[in-house]
Structures are given as structure tokens and as C-alpha cells.
Design an enzyme around this catalytic site. Structure first.
Site, PDB file in Angstrom:
ATOM      1  N   ASP A 107       0.845  -1.191   0.000  1.00  0.00           N
ATOM      2  CA  ASP A 107       0.000   0.000   0.000  1.00  0.00           C
ATOM      3  C   ASP A 107       0.882   1.243   0.000  1.00  0.00           C
ATOM      4  O   ASP A 107       2.013   1.214  -0.499  1.00  0.00           O
ATOM      5  CB  ASP A 107      -0.922  -0.026   1.232  1.00  0.00           C
ATOM      6  CG  ASP A 107      -2.192   0.776   1.008  1.00  0.00           C
ATOM      7  OD1 ASP A 107      -2.162   1.987   1.239  1.00  0.00           O
ATOM      8  OD2 ASP A 107      -3.202   0.189   0.587  1.00  0.00           O
ATOM      9  N   HIS A 147      -3.970   6.026   3.562  1.00  0.00           N
ATOM     10  CA  HIS A 147      -4.618   4.773   3.170  1.00  0.00           C
ATOM     11  C   HIS A 147      -3.991   3.578   3.884  1.00  0.00           C
ATOM     12  O   HIS A 147      -4.688   2.733   4.459  1.00  0.00           O
ATOM     13  CB  HIS A 147      -4.531   4.603   1.653  1.00  0.00           C
ATOM     14  CG  HIS A 147      -5.457   3.585   1.093  1.00  0.00           C
ATOM     15  ND1 HIS A 147      -5.027   2.348   0.660  1.00  0.00           N
ATOM     16  CD2 HIS A 147      -6.795   3.609   0.882  1.00  0.00           C
ATOM     17  CE1 HIS A 147      -6.067   1.656   0.197  1.00  0.00           C
ATOM     18  NE2 HIS A 147      -7.144   2.393   0.322  1.00  0.00           N
ATOM     19  N   SER A 307     -11.091  -1.806  -0.398  1.00  0.00           N
ATOM     20  CA  SER A 307      -9.832  -1.996   0.338  1.00  0.00           C
ATOM     21  C   SER A 307     -10.128  -2.309   1.797  1.00  0.00           C
ATOM     22  O   SER A 307      -9.521  -3.203   2.399  1.00  0.00           O
ATOM     23  CB  SER A 307      -8.965  -0.738   0.245  1.00  0.00           C
ATOM     24  OG  SER A 307      -8.480  -0.542  -1.057  1.00  0.00           O
TER      25      SER A 307
END
Length: 628
Positions: A107, A147, A307
Site C-alpha cells: 500500500d 490509506h 480496500s
């Protein structure tokens, strides 16, 4: 929130706010003063671009700037309640840890010092990211980490995480804009494989909370890593589209996860939303998920998407592997499917042509009891659409650790030549009707017919250790007598029937292979001009029986469900006046769809019936080897 130094006069606060607006306008930016604090402390609330942070910090009297963030009521987040059913909460759920398992997260960068994940995350030295787009992009640290930090918290956060104690390793493959390249992912996956080889440890879970266009190379990399007993969990994508068009979501070896909200409905994000289709294994919570925020070491934020849904499944997988480290990917996937909530999603959200193909399942945390209580575990695998060519063929395959117990087909027009199972000897690579597949595997093949719009092949794939399975084929009888196929070997039980026509010249009623449960329980019977195939298996303790339903609904659909403790392995149609569109399994229910062919087009109430083969695997001392 722009906070000025203490003792700053009120008039100076208002002057500083106006000065910020003026200097921002000179640079082409629009700002909006939302509030000026008069009685609490000197400062003001402003809506502005992150590009203006340096400018604002240099203004007179400014002490510091803090981005606005969320606060939350202190209750258990809805997503953790949803994956942990009430019937398991009274001390019968898996322990929320994964101390024996490592999760790799590919990520963005991560704020590893956040209280939610501090001590749980190792930031590896792997970094392979492209440059950010645009000349004025501001690399604010909290944005670069946003994120990845949130997902790490969903997987293993101290308060809001699924697997509280799982060890997590992060690889940076996405830049501050959340973009990466397929090559970066490939190099990252190779890094994981090298780490596995040089420093062998317990089970590995790889979380891939990212999506790109369909990539053969990325899917191949996932396949190779899965062969090394690595569990890969991927986001289905947020494009409100078929997940099979994207990678790594389309890789069969990857557990692909769609997103649902607090009402167990598909997540919508403006005009977009969760992806769907046959490449999705199931759905998980992915809307308004509270997790660690990179804004500060104690901040939380709410994010949505597939996600987040994939992160839930990665955490659950880590917990399951910690309890049973020897679980294979096939066993893990089958148990996740078995314990999921079925039939809770409103299928009207999906496009009409995707409703049959999209699994109506939302994942749940399995109970603490290892295994599935001796239940035979099976899943349904749909092929890609064959296309409308006259002799087009579709192929469905099971995972290497699964047994293909039956094969069926479906056509929206009913124009199909049936289906059958083929076995190919072990070779490195073989070509089957234009498909590339590894040898030594049985596959389900479905055949389009002249005038048809294409077919789907539907495989029933089961975890059946020590099984000895085979297919017995009877060629067309070429008489008025029906074609018969038997399970010849002693101790073998019938798990499924199928049939297909080699030529276009077949009966207009299109009678499929059917069972005669009362007279010959180990026999498949079909049309005299069709080849009929009996799927037969032997394994200690396996027993099967037949359930039949001859009543059709007005909607042209008839169903029959296996009883509690029994698992559907085969689904076929009984003969009738209607054209059979196909037969397929939905969880433990056999569904037969038909199209009325009677005069006037009216629905025939007794047009077609469904016939299910239900099996169970019992302890050897109690098992029966004969069909009941």
C-alpha cells in the site's frame, strides 16, 4: 484550524484571516473562512488547499495549524459487530489474535507510531513507487500515510482492528496520490517470496488493497505465490463494474472481496460503488469504517471501499490460520464461504446479467471450534461467458486442492448442447478448446448451440481429502431407449450427472441427464442421442442421497435444498415440457431455470423439476459407502 499565539488581540485574528485569503487569491486559490474564535482562543477555521500550508504558517502571529478530524462515539464499530455474529459472542468466537501469522500489506507508507498499530507493524525497507502527477502536488506526510495506516488499523488495530495481535509488514508500492504500477507490485510480491525462502516462518497473508486493469503478469504472480501456500486477499475494486476486468481481483487464486454497508447492501460511492461478478468470492464491511488516521498518533478516521472490505478478510484469515496453521487456501476459502451470511444482499443493485454470477454472501467470523463440524464443504464456480459462436465452449475449474464433483451449464436462451467433465493427464500445459490449463486436472466444459447467445459452465468444487473420483461416460444409445451411465466401481457413490450432444441435432425439449433415485440410485439416465456422464467418488465415510422437486414456480424457477448437515454436490433438471435454461447451485440449493415452450407462451406449472444430490462425510466407523 489556524491557531494564533496566545495574547493575540481579536482584531489581529480577523486581520490574519483576511490576509490569508488575500495572499491565497494572489496565488489563484479560493479560501473560505468558516469561523473565527472570539472567546475560546485566538484562531480561525478555514477551508483551503493543502498547497497553502507553508504560506499560512508564515503569517504573523500563527502558532500552528491543525487539520480538522473526526471524533467518534465510544461504542463497538458496526463492522466489528457485523463480522462477529451474536451466536458466537458468548465465548465461542475465534480469539482475535494472529500471533502465528504475518500479514504483508502492499500500500502507501504507514504511520507505524500510531497507538492502534504501534508495536504491531514493521515497515520494511521496500519502496517502489512512481513520481506523483502534477507540479504543485504537496507531499503532506499525513496524506501519504493515510490509506496504508487506516488499513493496518482495520487488520490489527488495538481497538478497531479485526485481528488484534497480528504481526504486519508494510511494503510501499503506492505513492502519495495512491498510485502505483504493476511492475512495482510484481517486485513487491517477489520481495515477499524471497523473505519466505530466506526466513521461513508461519502462515503468510498478503493484503492487496489495490486495483488496476486486467494484467496476465500480475495474475500469474499471484498464482505462483499461492502455490507457495501464501494466502492472497484483494479488493474487488470501486468501479461498480465486473471485477473480472481488473487485477489482481480477477486471479482465481486470490480471495477477492466486495464491499457492503451496515445494512449488508452493496456500497455506493457517488456514481460508482463496489465491483461485483463471478470473480468476487464474497462481500465484507466496507462503508464508513473507523480506523487509525495518519493525522496524529491518536487520531481516527472513517474510510470506505473494497480496500477496507479486503482488510477485514485479511484479519479474519490471520485469525483462522493462527488457530489452524495447516489450513490450505482451498480449505480457508471454503470455510469463509460456509460461515458467511447468505441471501442478505438485495440483488437488484447489481446489473441484471450479473445477478446470477455474483455471490450473495457477507463474510462472518467463524466459531472457535476448529473445522466446520465435519460438514462437507463445497462452492460454486462459474466460468466466463463462452460468447455466441456456434461451437463456443466455456470452462470452469476448481482449485488444485478441490475435487470437481459435478458439472452443469446455463444459457439465457436455453440453446446449449449440454456439459461434461474432462480429465487431462499431467503435463506442464495443455490447451483445451482454446483455454490454457495445467494438466492433471478435471474441468467442467459447457457447449453453445446453433442460434444460442452463449453458455456458462458451472463447477461444483468441494474439499474432499483422500478422494478417488472418476467420470463414467455412456455414448448415445441411438435408440428410443435412454442412455445410461453408472458408477461401476465398488464403494463409489454418485455425486453428479451431466450430458451433452456432439451434434446440433437434438430433441427440441432438450431433456437433460436425470437420475432415477428410486430404482437405480447409482445411475444417470439421459436422452438417447446424448452422451451421459456419471461423476463418482470414493472416500472413507462419504454417503450421498437424492432429493427431488417437481413443482415449478410462475417465474420458471424450481428449487430443492439439501437438509441440515448435508451438502449439495450435484444439481440436475427433471424432464418436462419447458426448455431448460440450466441448473446451478446456490449454496446448498439446487436451482433449475426453464423457459416455457407451450402454445401461447404461458407458463407451465409442472414444466420442469429440480433434482439434487446431497452428500455428507461422516466418521469412518459411522460412514456408509452406499447411496441412500
Amino acid at each position: 484550524m489556524v491557531v494564533l499565539k496566545e495574547e493575540t488581540p481579536l482584531l489581529q485574528t480577523e486581520h490574519t484571516a483576511r490576509l490569508l485569503q488575500s495572499r491565497a487569491a494572489n496565488r489563484g486559490y479560493i479560501t473560505k473562512i468558516l469561523h473565527i474564535f472570539h472567546d475560546l482562543f485566538p484562531g480561525f477555521l478555514v477551508k483551503m488547499s493543502g498547497d497553502l500550508l507553508d504560506l499560512a504558517l508564515r503569517l504573523p502571529h500563527v502558532d500552528y495549524i491543525e487539520e480538522d478530524s473526526f471524533v467518534f462515539a465510544q461504542s463497538i464499530p458496526w463492522n466489528l459487530l457485523r463480522i462477529n455474529p451474536a451466536r458466537y459472542r458468548a465465548g465461542n468466537q475465534l480469539s482475535p489474535n494472529g500471533s502465528l501469522v504475518e500479514v504483508y500489506l502492499l500500500d502507501t507508507s504507514i504511520q507505524s507510531g500510531h497507538r492502534e498499530i504501534e508495536g504491531r507493524v514493521t515497515v520494511t525497507d521496500f519502496e517502489n513507487v512512481p513520481e506523483e502527477d502534477g507540479t504543485r502536488f504537496h507531499r503532506q506526510a499525513s496524506k501519504c500515510d493515510s490509506h496504508g495506516t487506516h488499513l493496518a488499523g482495520v487488520v490489527s488495530g488495538r481497538d478497531a482492528g479485526v485481528a488484534k495481535d497480528v504481526s504486519l509488514r508494510s511494503l510501499r508500492v503506492l505513492n502519495c496520490q495512491g498510485k502505483g504500477t504493476v511492475s512495482s507490485i510484481l517486485i513487491g510480491l517477489e520481495f515477499i517470496r524471497k523473505s519466505q525462502l530466506t526466513q521461513p516462518s508461519g502462515p503468510l497473508v498478503v493484503l492487496l488493497p489495490l486495483v488496476g486493469g486486467h494484467s496476465r503478469a500480475l495474475n500469474a504472480a499471484c498464482r505462483h505465490l499461492a502455490r507457495a501456500r501464501v494466502v492472497l486477499v484483494a479488493a474487488a475494486g470501486n468501479f461498480r463494474d465486473d471485477a473480472c476486468l481488473y487485477s489482481p481481483a480477477s486471479a482465481p487464486e486470490v480471495i477477492t472481496v466486495g464491499a457492503t454497508n451496515a445494512e449488508d447492501q452493496p456500497v455506493t460511492m457517488g456514481s460508482l460503488g463496489t465491483n461485483f461478478g463471478r470473480c468476487v468470492d464474497f462481500f465484507a464491511p466496507g462503508d464508513d469504517i473507523i480506523g487509525a488516521s495518519s493525522d496524529c498518533s491518536t487520531c481516527f478516521a472513517s474510510q470506505s471501499g473494497t480496500s477496507q472490505a479486503a482488510a477485514h478478510v485479511a484479519g479474519i484469515s490471520a485469525m483462522m490460520l493462527s488457530a489452524e496453521p495447516e489450513l490450505t487456501l482451498a480449505e480457508l476459502r471454503q470455510r469463509l464461504i460456509h460461515f458467511s451470511a447468505k441471501g442478505v444482499i438485495n440483488e437488484a443493485w447489481f446489473p441484471e446479467d450479473q445477478r446470477l454470477l455474483t455471490p450473495n454472501m457477507v463474510v462472518r467470523l467463524p466459531p472457535s471450534t476448529p473445522g466446520a463440524g465435519g460438514q462437507l464443504l463445497c462452492r460454486t464456480v462459474w466460468s466466463a461467458h463462452s460468447g455466441p459462436r456456434r461451437m463456443a465452449t466455456a470452462m470452469a475449474r476448481c482449485a488444485p486442492e478441490e475435487e470437481l464433483l459435478s458439472c452443469s451449464s446455463f444459457s439465457r436462451t436455453g440453446k446449449r448442447r449440454g456439459e461434461h467433465i474432462e480429465f487431462f493427464l499431467k503435463q506442464d500445459l495443455v490447451s483445451i478448446f482454446g483455454f490454457q490449463t495445467r494438466g492433471g486436472r478435471r474441468v467442467c466444459l459447457a457447449h453453445n448451440a446453433f442460434g444460442g447467445e452463449g453458455v456458462f459452465a458451472i463447477a461444483r468444487c468441494c474439499v474432499l481429502p483422500q478422494a478417488n473420483c472418476s467420470v463414467h461416460t455412456a455414448p448415445p444409445a441411438d435408440t428410443r431407449v435412454e442412455t445410461h451411465a453408472y458408477c461401476h466401481q465398488q464403494g463409489h457413490v454418485l455425486t453428479g450427472c451431466s450430458s451433452h450432444w456432439e451434434t446440433e441435432d437434438f430433441a427440441t425439449t432438450h431433456r437433460q441427464s436425470v437420475l432415477r433415485p428410486h430404482s437405480q440410485p447409482r445411475k444417470c439416465v439421459g436422452h438417447p442421442k446424448a452422451s451421459v456422464h456419471a461423476s463418482c467418488c470414493h472416500t472413507p465415510g462419504l454417503e450421498c442421497r437424492v432429493r427431488e422437486n417437481g413443482i415449478s414456480s410462475l417465474a420458471g424457477k424450481v428449487v430443492v435444498t439439501c437438509e441440515e448437515g448435508w451438502t449439495l454436490t450435484g444439481c440436475s433438471a427433471l424432464p418436462g415440457a419447458s426448455r431448460v435454461l440450466g441448473a446451478y447451485a446456490v449454496d446448498n440449493t439446487c436451482v433449475v431455470r426453464s423457459q416455457d415452450t407451450s402454445a401461447g407462451g404461458r407458463t407451465n406449472q409442472v414444466a420442469t423439476g429440480a433434482l439434487a444430490i446431497c452428500c455428507r462425510s461422516r466418521p469412518l466407523e459411522q460412514g456408509s459407502l452406499e447411496l441412500q
